[in-house]
Design an enzyme around this catalytic site. Structure first.
Site, PDB file in Angstrom:
ATOM      1  N   HIS A  26       0.766  -1.172  -0.093  1.00 38.18           N
ATOM      2  CA  HIS A  26      -0.063   0.054   0.076  1.00 38.18           C
ATOM      3  C   HIS A  26       0.887   1.118   0.111  1.00 38.18           C
ATOM      4  O   HIS A  26       1.939   1.309   0.474  1.00 38.18           O
ATOM      5  CB  HIS A  26      -0.780  -0.043   1.265  1.00 38.18           C
ATOM      6  CG  HIS A  26      -1.603  -0.953   1.388  1.00 38.18           C
ATOM      7  ND1 HIS A  26      -2.701  -1.450   0.570  1.00 38.18           N
ATOM      8  CD2 HIS A  26      -1.593  -2.077   2.326  1.00 38.18           C
ATOM      9  CE1 HIS A  26      -3.327  -2.615   1.312  1.00 38.18           C
ATOM     10  NE2 HIS A  26      -2.661  -3.063   2.123  1.00 38.18           N
ATOM     11  N   TYR A  42      -9.712   3.937   9.960  1.00 37.96           N
ATOM     12  CA  TYR A  42      -8.595   4.076  11.055  1.00 37.96           C
ATOM     13  C   TYR A  42      -7.615   5.068  10.100  1.00 37.96           C
ATOM     14  O   TYR A  42      -8.010   5.344   8.972  1.00 37.96           O
ATOM     15  CB  TYR A  42      -7.636   2.842  10.889  1.00 37.96           C
ATOM     16  CG  TYR A  42      -7.030   2.221   9.540  1.00 37.96           C
ATOM     17  CD1 TYR A  42      -5.941   2.295   8.986  1.00 37.96           C
ATOM     18  CD2 TYR A  42      -8.039   1.333   8.622  1.00 37.96           C
ATOM     19  CE1 TYR A  42      -5.533   2.188   7.614  1.00 37.96           C
ATOM     20  CE2 TYR A  42      -7.682   0.929   7.579  1.00 37.96           C
ATOM     21  CZ  TYR A  42      -6.262   1.285   7.091  1.00 37.96           C
ATOM     22  OH  TYR A  42      -6.042   0.977   5.670  1.00 37.96           O
ATOM     23  N   HIS A 174      -4.608 -12.443   1.745  1.00 30.41           N
ATOM     24  CA  HIS A 174      -4.180 -12.617   3.133  1.00 30.41           C
ATOM     25  C   HIS A 174      -4.391 -14.219   3.492  1.00 30.41           C
ATOM     26  O   HIS A 174      -4.824 -14.348   4.769  1.00 30.41           O
ATOM     27  CB  HIS A 174      -4.527 -11.847   4.113  1.00 30.41           C
ATOM     28  CG  HIS A 174      -4.223 -10.505   3.685  1.00 30.41           C
ATOM     29  ND1 HIS A 174      -2.722 -10.136   3.306  1.00 30.41           N
ATOM     30  CD2 HIS A 174      -4.728  -9.443   3.995  1.00 30.41           C
ATOM     31  CE1 HIS A 174      -2.660  -8.994   3.425  1.00 30.41           C
ATOM     32  NE2 HIS A 174      -3.805  -8.324   3.698  1.00 30.41           N
ATOM     33  N   ASP A 239       2.524  -6.641   2.354  1.00 32.50           N
ATOM     34  CA  ASP A 239       1.470  -5.830   3.014  1.00 32.50           C
ATOM     35  C   ASP A 239       1.894  -4.592   3.575  1.00 32.50           C
ATOM     36  O   ASP A 239       1.215  -4.224   4.494  1.00 32.50           O
ATOM     37  CB  ASP A 239       0.740  -6.717   3.874  1.00 32.50           C
ATOM     38  CG  ASP A 239      -0.668  -6.128   4.647  1.00 32.50           C
ATOM     39  OD1 ASP A 239      -1.343  -5.397   3.489  1.00 32.50           O
ATOM     40  OD2 ASP A 239      -1.116  -6.632   5.671  1.00 32.50           O
TER      41      ASP A 239
END
Length: 284
Positions: A26, A42, A174, A239
């Site tokens: 990301h 978040y 995942h 990730d």
């Protein structure tokens, strides 16, 4: 989670092959340039394209797939900006809704996007509106794109019927976030293995740090079973920067885990190079 020791992390012992791809990472912000979504669940620390490039330089990663995270909502500009910075090395997965028209989809395609992501995870907001889901799937059918599904393990069995009927290739993030304490015979993982054998199913054997603790031993049998079930349609990623992860992780440890997930050299070549190149259209 921020790690003050990140700049001192080591290089991995396992050397990634030429063309190796981080197929799940990301970019966040910077928020002053690319604001976070008002309704986000978040707020991450900024992790701009330069941070991602520095990570990949340390790990020896040549290519990457930047996945739009929920904190940016359907504003894909940070991801598109990163791809435009390194267009031959980066591809993207966008988050869209039913307001996107053909012109918007074409702009994403021109910008290096090759898929759309749907989040079903409860702590990130739960299942999408299925009317919007169906609309988006219908929109991408003729584009050669795929759907990326971010699921909680408890939803794999209930959603398996919907997933099996998808008319496009799909990728499960995942390892389905399986509960490693329940073993590989648990219904959620057995259903995941069944899906993995479908010709249009791809699965990312990333997220070991989410389903196990360092040195990630508990994740190994799950990832290895997926690679063995579908060696030509598994992907790997870091990730980075690990949103909502409770404990910091050194990505070099995740790279060094790869030979335990894919034992044979040919399986590692497929996992790291050939499979992502085929799904995302990286040049040979």
């Amino acid at each position: 989670m921020s790690d003050p020791h990140a700049q001192h992390r080591r290089k991995p012992d396992f050397i990634l092959p030429a063309g190796g791809c981080d197929a799940h990472c990301h970019v966040f912000g910077p928020g002053a340039v690319f604001p976070y979504a008002p309704n986000r669940r978040y707020t991450p620390e900024d992790a701009p394209r330069e941070a991602l490039a520095a990570l990949h330089d340390r790990l020896g990663v040549d290519r990457a797939v930047i996945v739009q995270a929920s904190c940016h909502g359907t504003d894909n500009r940070a991801m598109l900006d990163a791809i435009a910075w390194r267009p031959h090395r980066y591809r993207g997965v966008a988050v869209v809704d039913d307001t996107f028209d053909d012109k918007a989809y074409q702009a994403l395609d021109d910008g290096g996007v090759r898929g759309v992501r749907f989040n079903f995870v409860r702590h990130l907001g739960g299942a999408p509106d299925m009317g919007v889901f169906d609309c988006v799937i219908d929109r991408i059918k003729g584009r050669g794109w795929h759907a990326v599904l971010h699921l909680d393990a408890v939803d794999i069995v209930p959603l398996s019927g919907v997933i099996r009927r998808l008319p496009v290739p799909y990728v499960i993030d995942h390892m389905g976030r399986v509960d490693t304490r329940l073993g590989t015979q648990q219904p959620a993982f057995q259903t995941l293995l069944e899906l993995a054998r479908q010709e249009n199913c791809w699965i990312k054997v990333c997220g070991s740090e989410r389903i196990s603790s360092f040195p990630f031993d508990a994740a190994v049998p799950f990832a290895r079973a997926l690679v063995e079930a579908s060696p030509g349609r598994t992907l790997w990623g870091t990730d980075f920067p690990h949103p909502n992860l409770k404990e910091p992780v050194d990505e070099a440890d995740l790279v060094d885990l790869v030979p335990r997930l894919a034992i044979r050299a040919e399986d590692r070549q497929r996992l790291l190079v050939d499979n992502p190149a085929r799904l995302y259209g990286f040049a040979a």
